[in-house]
Design a protein around this motif. Structure first.
Motif, PDB file in Angstrom:
ATOM      1  N   PRO A   7     -56.091 -18.024 -70.783  1.00 23.24           N
ATOM      2  CA  PRO A   7     -54.649 -18.205 -70.579  1.00 23.24           C
ATOM      3  C   PRO A   7     -54.342 -19.297 -69.556  1.00 23.24           C
ATOM      4  O   PRO A   7     -53.185 -19.453 -69.159  1.00 23.24           O
ATOM      5  CB  PRO A   7     -54.205 -16.826 -70.060  1.00 23.24           C
ATOM      6  CG  PRO A   7     -55.410 -16.281 -69.384  1.00 23.24           C
ATOM      7  CD  PRO A   7     -56.601 -16.808 -70.124  1.00 23.24           C
ATOM      8  N   GLN A   8     -55.351 -20.028 -69.111  1.00 25.08           N
ATOM      9  CA  GLN A   8     -55.193 -21.101 -68.116  1.00 25.08           C
ATOM     10  C   GLN A   8     -55.850 -22.375 -68.655  1.00 25.08           C
ATOM     11  O   GLN A   8     -56.744 -22.297 -69.500  1.00 25.08           O
ATOM     12  CB  GLN A   8     -55.915 -20.744 -66.802  1.00 25.08           C
ATOM     13  CG  GLN A   8     -55.418 -19.499 -66.118  1.00 25.08           C
ATOM     14  CD  GLN A   8     -56.254 -19.168 -64.872  1.00 25.08           C
ATOM     15  OE1 GLN A   8     -57.374 -19.660 -64.704  1.00 25.08           O
ATOM     16  NE2 GLN A   8     -55.694 -18.323 -64.020  1.00 25.08           N
ATOM     17  N   GLY A  54     -65.834 -33.959 -66.975  1.00 24.07           N
ATOM     18  CA  GLY A  54     -65.210 -32.640 -66.920  1.00 24.07           C
ATOM     19  C   GLY A  54     -64.536 -32.328 -65.606  1.00 24.07           C
ATOM     20  O   GLY A  54     -64.282 -31.164 -65.296  1.00 24.07           O
ATOM     21  N   ALA A  55     -64.253 -33.333 -64.796  1.00 21.34           N
ATOM     22  CA  ALA A  55     -63.421 -33.116 -63.628  1.00 21.34           C
ATOM     23  C   ALA A  55     -61.994 -32.865 -64.126  1.00 21.34           C
ATOM     24  O   ALA A  55     -61.728 -32.925 -65.314  1.00 21.34           O
ATOM     25  CB  ALA A  55     -63.479 -34.333 -62.714  1.00 21.34           C
ATOM     26  N   GLY A  56     -61.089 -32.610 -63.211  1.00 21.06           N
ATOM     27  CA  GLY A  56     -59.783 -32.130 -63.643  1.00 21.06           C
ATOM     28  C   GLY A  56     -58.802 -33.176 -64.130  1.00 21.06           C
ATOM     29  O   GLY A  56     -57.619 -32.874 -64.289  1.00 21.06           O
ATOM     30  N   PHE A  57     -59.250 -34.418 -64.401  1.00 17.31           N
ATOM     31  CA  PHE A  57     -58.295 -35.457 -64.796  1.00 17.31           C
ATOM     32  C   PHE A  57     -57.593 -35.117 -66.108  1.00 17.31           C
ATOM     33  O   PHE A  57     -56.442 -35.463 -66.303  1.00 17.31           O
ATOM     34  CB  PHE A  57     -58.999 -36.812 -64.943  1.00 17.31           C
ATOM     35  CG  PHE A  57     -59.534 -37.359 -63.653  1.00 17.31           C
ATOM     36  CD1 PHE A  57     -58.680 -37.622 -62.587  1.00 17.31           C
ATOM     37  CD2 PHE A  57     -60.886 -37.613 -63.488  1.00 17.31           C
ATOM     38  CE1 PHE A  57     -59.159 -38.135 -61.390  1.00 17.31           C
ATOM     39  CE2 PHE A  57     -61.376 -38.121 -62.299  1.00 17.31           C
ATOM     40  CZ  PHE A  57     -60.516 -38.385 -61.247  1.00 17.31           C
ATOM     41  N   ALA A  58     -58.311 -34.472 -67.020  1.00 14.39           N
ATOM     42  CA  ALA A  58     -57.730 -34.165 -68.330  1.00 14.39           C
ATOM     43  C   ALA A  58     -58.082 -32.729 -68.706  1.00 14.39           C
ATOM     44  O   ALA A  58     -58.978 -32.481 -69.502  1.00 14.39           O
ATOM     45  CB  ALA A  58     -58.266 -35.137 -69.385  1.00 14.39           C
ATOM     46  N   PRO A  59     -57.376 -31.751 -68.109  1.00 16.76           N
ATOM     47  CA  PRO A  59     -57.717 -30.361 -68.415  1.00 16.76           C
ATOM     48  C   PRO A  59     -57.443 -30.016 -69.881  1.00 16.76           C
ATOM     49  O   PRO A  59     -56.588 -30.617 -70.527  1.00 16.76           O
ATOM     50  CB  PRO A  59     -56.805 -29.558 -67.481  1.00 16.76           C
ATOM     51  CG  PRO A  59     -55.735 -30.488 -67.033  1.00 16.76           C
ATOM     52  CD  PRO A  59     -56.297 -31.875 -67.122  1.00 16.76           C
ATOM     53  N   ILE A  60     -58.213 -29.059 -70.385  1.00 16.17           N
ATOM     54  CA  ILE A  60     -58.026 -28.571 -71.753  1.00 16.17           C
ATOM     55  C   ILE A  60     -57.020 -27.426 -71.679  1.00 16.17           C
ATOM     56  O   ILE A  60     -57.281 -26.399 -71.051  1.00 16.17           O
ATOM     57  CB  ILE A  60     -59.363 -28.068 -72.338  1.00 16.17           C
ATOM     58  CG1 ILE A  60     -60.485 -29.096 -72.095  1.00 16.17           C
ATOM     59  CG2 ILE A  60     -59.224 -27.762 -73.819  1.00 16.17           C
ATOM     60  CD1 ILE A  60     -61.883 -28.530 -72.342  1.00 16.17           C
ATOM     61  N   GLU A  61     -55.887 -27.610 -72.298  1.00 15.02           N
ATOM     62  CA  GLU A  61     -54.825 -26.601 -72.220  1.00 15.02           C
ATOM     63  C   GLU A  61     -55.249 -25.342 -72.988  1.00 15.02           C
ATOM     64  O   GLU A  61     -56.109 -25.400 -73.866  1.00 15.02           O
ATOM     65  CB  GLU A  61     -53.528 -27.169 -72.807  1.00 15.02           C
ATOM     66  CG  GLU A  61     -52.962 -28.350 -72.030  1.00 15.02           C
ATOM     67  CD  GLU A  61     -52.552 -27.991 -70.601  1.00 15.02           C
ATOM     68  OE1 GLU A  61     -51.904 -26.944 -70.413  1.00 15.02           O
ATOM     69  OE2 GLU A  61     -52.908 -28.746 -69.671  1.00 15.02           O
ATOM     70  N   PRO A  62     -54.633 -24.203 -72.674  1.00 19.63           N
ATOM     71  CA  PRO A  62     -54.954 -22.978 -73.421  1.00 19.63           C
ATOM     72  C   PRO A  62     -54.778 -23.194 -74.923  1.00 19.63           C
ATOM     73  O   PRO A  62     -53.777 -23.770 -75.353  1.00 19.63           O
ATOM     74  CB  PRO A  62     -53.936 -21.970 -72.884  1.00 19.63           C
ATOM     75  CG  PRO A  62     -53.601 -22.455 -71.513  1.00 19.63           C
ATOM     76  CD  PRO A  62     -53.669 -23.953 -71.588  1.00 19.63           C
ATOM     77  N   GLY A  63     -55.775 -22.795 -75.679  1.00 23.81           N
ATOM     78  CA  GLY A  63     -55.716 -22.943 -77.142  1.00 23.81           C
ATOM     79  C   GLY A  63     -56.188 -24.292 -77.642  1.00 23.81           C
ATOM     80  O   GLY A  63     -56.328 -24.479 -78.850  1.00 23.81           O
TER      81      GLY A  63
END
Ligand code: CU
Length: 527
Positions: free
Chosen positions: A93-94, A111-120
């Motif tokens: 959910p995050q 995989g640093a936080g520049f492009a997070p994978i949104e839920p789903g």
């Protein structure tokens, strides 16, 4: 059955089952045998599913889909040069990311936080393992959620092998089961049950500390090994706790068992170093070998003064994204002075049991000797006459822990480094601070020198220029004690292929994950 035949059969059958063939010219590298989890060659992974399994405690896991077979909490293995071509699916959910800690990767794969994978949502995972053999790991790294997600279980091991690594196993005469990779993480346990992640303001300042240690997700792990050499690759996967690893014969009050340090974060040392204890901070790894001529050996974190000199402040955990997504376990994070489960915590530096080795078989009278030289790693040398790049770690009672007086700004590039540059970084920690395990994304480095080391690390500084035994290997995470200054040599060479074209952004941050989420991080670019 002799060992070579056993290894060949086990690799061949694993390969047949997974549709996987060892790369290279033939001699298959033995797969490490690990307790509490399943091994998956990275080339066989088609999907890496990130999911929550328990909304009450908030436990999460990785599941590797090998195309017909699913492996929960996988331990990935790769030979140097192997590739992964998979898809990450975020079922949390995050937002999340998968950071491959220690690997040289392009910005898009780091995989640093520049492009997070949104839920789903999903993301392609496609890269070649270029690093030396060693224990690496993969874990969640989305801004503001890293500590919560790693603590929830989103941390897995990646064992990389190569010819030198295989030659060492052969020289040691390792039997199947006597090479073990373990992620050590502390948790709050009460009444036999895990407590949810619910850090108070004080937890967010000092870090979240548990009262028990999970080894590959297992409490009180007992590992069956054969007599002979035992090779242990250990990761400190704790959010914040430093471990002072030592071994005791027949339980925690027994006599100390000496061991040899074989390697660090980025692989094997040039030669083994005899030791009785070794510091292992969050994100760091050690590769050690021990003679188990005993029946039972307890691995411990020994008591030490952890030097938390910072007092009375708070950290500003105010990531905007935290307002938009629910916590994994319905608990508030850094929001209150106390939340009620600090009583299930032991302070940093407290003695803790890690795991137990149970030895079967008769002690062999003639062990193979430890090789004098185990890798071709050269001595660290400063490769530049340029002035060092200075960085200061500071503590401010209002703003918390800072790098160069600056909290993390996601859009900022704090500095740029030329592609192929060789730099010396001088990192100085404030006297009113605490130990900060500082992690550099994308690049291994070498420790050149330490100055003003004090406390329990000082007596381990036995290797010239104030260095500890663990400073002699390739590092990607290094602890800087309060008041201490470190000089690191970093080579910013990048591969020439398409994935690395153009500006590449990376991060330098504290791997106390509460500090990381508390903005103790900077971006930099290689241009
Ligand atoms: Cu820190």
């Amino acid at each position: 059955m002799n060992r070579r035949r056993f290894v060949a059969i086990s690799v061949a059958s694993a390969g047949a089952a997974l549709g996987w063939r060892p790369a290279g010219s033939g001699t298959p590298t033995p797969l490490p045998l690990v307790a509490g989890a399943s091994v998956a060659p990275i080339g066989a992974v088609r999907r890496l599913i990130v999911e929550r399994v328990d909304p009450v405690v908030g436990r999460c896991r990785y599941v590797a889909d090998l195309g017909g077979r699913q492996v929960a909490n996988p331990i990935l293995v790769a030979q140097r040069g192997h590739r992964i071509d998979a898809v990450v699916e975020n079922r949390l959910p995050q937002p999340t990311t998968v950071h491959f800690h220690g690997l040289m990767l392009s910005e898009s794969q780091d995989g640093a936080g520049f492009a997070p994978i949104e839920p789903g949502a999903s993301k392609a995972l496609r890269f070649e393992v270029r690093n030396r053999a060693g224990l690496y790991w993969f874990h969640a790294h989305p801004h503001g959620f890293t500590a919560e997600q790693v603590h929830a279980g989103l941390a897995g091991l990646l064992v990389v092998t190569d010819d030198e690594d295989a030659a060492l196993d052969k020289a040691l005469g390792l039997t199947p089961g006597n090479r073990i990779a373990l992620a050590l993480a502390d948790a709050r346990v009460a009444g036999g049950a895990l407590r949810p992640y619910a850090p108070s303001e004080a937890d967010c300042l000092h870090g979240w500390f548990g009262n028990r240690v999970l080894a590959n997700g297992t409490l009180d792990a007992a590992l069956a090994v054969n007599s002979g050499w035992v090779r242990l690759q250990l990761l400190n996967a704790c959010n914040a706790r430093g471990l002072l690893v030592g071994f005791r014969e027949n339980g925690r009050d027994g006599a100390g068992v000496p061991f040899h340090l074989l390697g660090t974060d980025g692989g094997l040392l040039a030669a083994p170093i005899p030791l009785e204890q070794v510091f292992l901070y969050s994100g760091e790894r050690v590769d050690i070998v021990d003679v188990s001529g005993r029946r039972e050996i307890a691995a411990m974190s020994l008591a030490f003064d952890a030097r938390h000199q910072a007092r009375g402040g708070r950290l500003a955990h105010r990531h905007p994204a935290r307002e938009r997504f629910p916590p994994l376990a319905g608990e508030k994070v850094c929001a209150s002075p106390a939340v009620g489960n600090e009583t299930d915590a032991l302070p940093d530096g407290a003695e803790l049991a890690l795991f137990t080795l149970r030895v079967s078989g008769t002690a062999r009278s003639a062990l193979p000797p430890l090789p004098g030289r185990i890798s071709s790693l050269p001595e660290a040398m400063a490769a530049s006459d340029a002035a060092p790049r200075h960085m200061r770690l500071d503590f401010d009672e209002r703003a918390g822990f800072l790098i160069d007086q600056t909290p993390y700004r996601p859009e900022e590039i704090a500095f740029s480094v030329g592609r192929g540059a060789r730099e010396v970084w001088e990192i100085r920690n404030s006297p009113i601070s605490m130990p900060h395990p500082m992690h550099l994304h994308g690049f291994g480095f070498r420790v050149l020198r330490r100055q003003a080391t004090f406390g329990p690390a000082r007596r381990l500084a036995t290797h010239g220029s104030g260095r500890l035994p663990t400073d002699l290997g390739v590092k990607d995470t290094v602890v800087v004690w309060p008041n201490e200054t470190l000089w690191l040599a970093v080579d910013f060479a990048l591969p020439g292929d398409a994935a690395f074209r153009g500006r590449q952004r990376y991060m330098f941050h504290c791997h106390n994950l509460e500090h990381e989420d508390g903005m103790m991080m900077r971006n930099f670019a290689v241009v």
